[in-house]
Design an enzyme around this catalytic site. Sequence first.
Site, mmCIF file in Angstrom:
data_model
loop_
_atom_site.group_PDB
_atom_site.id
_atom_site.type_symbol
_atom_site.label_atom_id
_atom_site.label_comp_id
_atom_site.label_asym_id
_atom_site.label_seq_id
_atom_site.Cartn_x
_atom_site.Cartn_y
_atom_site.Cartn_z
ATOM 1 N N SER A 242 0.824 -1.198 0.000
ATOM 2 C CA SER A 242 0.000 0.000 0.000
ATOM 3 C C SER A 242 0.869 1.263 0.000
ATOM 4 C CB SER A 242 -0.942 -0.063 1.199
ATOM 5 O OG SER A 242 -2.066 0.723 0.984
ATOM 6 N N ASP A 471 -9.275 -4.246 -5.833
ATOM 7 C CA ASP A 471 -8.704 -3.650 -4.620
ATOM 8 C C ASP A 471 -9.396 -2.310 -4.387
ATOM 9 O OD1 ASP A 471 -7.052 -2.185 -2.780
ATOM 10 O OD2 ASP A 471 -5.368 -3.475 -3.304
ATOM 11 N N HIS A 499 -7.665 -5.882 -0.387
ATOM 12 C CA HIS A 499 -6.497 -5.012 -0.513
ATOM 13 C C HIS A 499 -5.214 -5.801 -0.346
ATOM 14 C CE1 HIS A 499 -4.084 -1.478 -0.405
ATOM 15 N NE2 HIS A 499 -3.847 -1.507 0.891
#
Length: 528
Positions: A242, A471, A499
């Site tokens: 991320s 996602d 995610h």
Amino acid sequence: MSRSSRRALRPVAAALTASALVLSGCSGGSGNGSSSSSSEVGSQPSGGSSSASGSASASGTAASTAGLQKFYDQKLTWSNCDGVQCAKLTVPIDYANPSGQTIQLAISKVPAKGKAKGSLVVNPGGPGASGYDYGAAADMIVTPTIRESYDVIGFDPRGVGRSAPITCVSDAEMDTMLGVDPTPDDKAEETSVQAEVGKFAQACKDKAGPLLAHVSTVEVAKDVDILRAALGRDKLDYLGFSYGTFIGSTYADLFPKNVGRLVLDGVVPPDVTSEEMNLGQATGFEQATRSYVEDCIAKGNCYLGSTVDAAMKRISDFLKQLDANPLPISGQGPVTKFTEGWATLGLALGFYSRDSWPGLTEALKSAMAGDPNQLMAMANQYAARQPNGAYADNSMQSFYAVSCLDRKASSNLADYEKSAVEFAKQAPTWGRMLAWGSLTCGEWKVPATGKEQPVKAQDAGPILVIGNTRDPATPLAFAQRLAKELAHGRLLTYDADGHTAYGKSECVNSAVDAYLLNGTLPPEGQMC
């Protein structure tokens, strides 16, 4: 974090979305350029066995190492801290003034179970999540194969957790920030929200000290290179999720010749603007919500309705009801009203992993019946908040400090009004709230230093980029974008909800492990 097997480590370690943080900046910042970054090309000092030299990046940024020799010459002294090894790394607050004030970063290490072939530096995202804790949980974040062969290294980035944490407001004041109206309906509400986030921004300027201007991702990436040297490594091997992909790609831009094997999972592209980030997440969460609804209907007797459109409308109507009439709630410290802001936190958590869907169903069903306690518990879990109102760390506050340095944002309410209309056309459920996602950064009192520009990393080796087809926080288009921009990027796609991908699929795990251990990339176009 989002990976179900690591749920106990707190979901806040996932990318903290603008929606879930109400009126935040975005889940990452620009990885190129900063007021404290010199344009001078300097020779890279060595640390331990390190001897690589710094060079200008493809985007024109160069990492100056002038005056940093004493930092690169550090040797980490490891101690035992609650079952893991720990150390402190000293870095300058301002890289443009390396002889000035310094801070210490908290570093964790879990040694390889076998003969270590190297150190794997990891970061879970945020910005604001504790990489120290993440690395300390090595057995849950990497496969047994990687545990056998790598020392797993975690670190709290500057301003985060144990590394000179930035704290601007009290817990009660943070409650007010997170509960604020994410979808202001008229000028009065817009002005009220602007004033509230402005108060937070001013509090940070008043209380955070000189570090507030120096927690950009560029500066974090420079810290990572000093960490690489202190670990005695010529090259950085790195696993970032991320926002952690932002750190990794920024590092590749600044120190391409020091890049070893980089895995970037759940991508935040360095050249994405605040508006692009917000729209990407709006459509991402819209898609995730629809996937959840489709699954609910397919199982029969869905509590939301018998068609996707009807179910989506029911969720939207519920949020609108909370906006107009928050539900009373007790046992939550200073929070006595369950607002639309708190509801979006709980909902967002539920969409980070498909494994969270059953719990989300129970929580949302109860909230729609008038009992918001389960959905509030999910919001608390996301925000690292205890029911008594105490926050476990400063992740909610440092998020803004980093994001608002990394990307510029508008303070003009008319800009947000326009975006709200446009976003809602593409994401009827999430568009309006995400459109207001950067207002806090629009009110920030320290000028942004980041520059939205692509990373090429021409002199780096191959970099593995991973994206999920559905996602919510970092849409697949972001991973595709970065993989194309990198001179030697290789995209691996995971066809799934949720995610990030590593740790969720044997196919993905095998591809990542082969790359980290042997440098073997997955075939072009591979989908797991």
